[in-house]
Design a protein around this motif. Structure first.
Motif, PDB file in Angstrom:
ATOM      1  N   ILE A  74     -23.261 -48.824 -28.930  1.00  0.00           N
ATOM      2  CA  ILE A  74     -24.822 -48.937 -28.524  1.00  0.00           C
ATOM      3  C   ILE A  74     -24.982 -47.629 -27.874  1.00  0.00           C
ATOM      4  O   ILE A  74     -24.254 -47.094 -27.243  1.00  0.00           O
ATOM      5  N   ASP A  78     -31.130 -48.019 -27.388  1.00  0.00           N
ATOM      6  CA  ASP A  78     -30.911 -49.255 -28.315  1.00  0.00           C
ATOM      7  C   ASP A  78     -31.288 -50.468 -27.517  1.00  0.00           C
ATOM      8  O   ASP A  78     -31.363 -50.573 -26.209  1.00  0.00           O
ATOM      9  N   ALA A 110     -29.756 -48.105 -22.764  1.00  0.00           N
ATOM     10  CA  ALA A 110     -29.449 -49.112 -23.769  1.00  0.00           C
ATOM     11  C   ALA A 110     -29.921 -50.334 -23.185  1.00  0.00           C
ATOM     12  O   ALA A 110     -29.714 -50.564 -21.953  1.00  0.00           O
TER      13      ALA A 110
END
Length: 143
Positions: A74, A78, A110
Motif C-alpha cells: 500500500i 491508496d 494511505a
C-alpha cells in the motif's frame, strides 16, 4: 466507453508526466447469512486490488474468508475499504492473507477503512495479519 484522452496526455496530445492522485481504490465486501442450517455466503463484492478467497474448511467449522490485496503493498494515496458482516446465528472468520506492507509516501495518506458487524447470536472474528510500516509511511486507518 474510454475517455477521449488518457490522464497523462494534455488536450493537445502531448504526453505530460502527471502524478496520479491514488494508485489503488479497492474494496472487499463479504457478508454471511444463516440458511438451511448453516452459515453461507450472502453477499460478495470485490474490486481491484482486493480479492476474497474461501478456503476449504472442516465440517462444522466456521466459514472462513481471506482478503488478499494483489498489489503487493500500500502506498500513499491508496484507499482500501473492507466491509464484513455476519447475520443472525452465523459463525465466520475473516482474515488477511499476509502482513500489510505500508510503503513510503511522498505526501498523501494511505487509507484503510474496515467495518465489522455481527448481528444477534452471530460469531464473527476479524483477525488481520500484522502491519509493516516502512520509513516515511503515512496511514490513516478506521475500524
Amino acid at each position: 466507453m474510454y475517455a477521449a484522452i488518457s490522464p497523462s496526455e494534455s488536450r493537445s496530445g502531448n504526453a505530460e508526466l502527471v502524478a496520479p492522485h491514488r494508485w489503488s481504490d479497492g474494496a472487499a465486501e463479504v457478508s454471511f447469512a444463516w440458511t438451511d442450517d448453516e452459515t453461507r455466503l450472502r453477499h460478495l463484492y470485490q474490486s481491484d486490488p482486493c480479492r476474497v478467497l474461501f478456503p476449504r474448511q472442516a465440517d462444522g467449522a466456521p466459514k472462513e474468508a481471506v482478503i488478499v490485496t494483489t498489489s503487493g503493498g500500500i502506498v500513499g494515496g491508496d484507499r482500501l475499504r473492507f466491509e464484513i458482516e455476519a447475520g443472525p446465528g452465523c459463525a465466520a472468520v475473516v482474515t488477511t492473507q499476509a502482513a500489510e506492507k505500508i510503503y513510503r509516501s511522498t505526501g498523501a495518506n494511505a487509507e484503510i477503512n474496515v467495518s465489522v458487524r455481527a448481528h444477534d447470536r452471530a460469531l464473527l472474528e476479524w483477525i488481520p495479519q500484522e502491519t509493516i510500516l516502512f520509513e516515511g509511511a503515512r496511514l490513516r486507518r478506521r475500524t
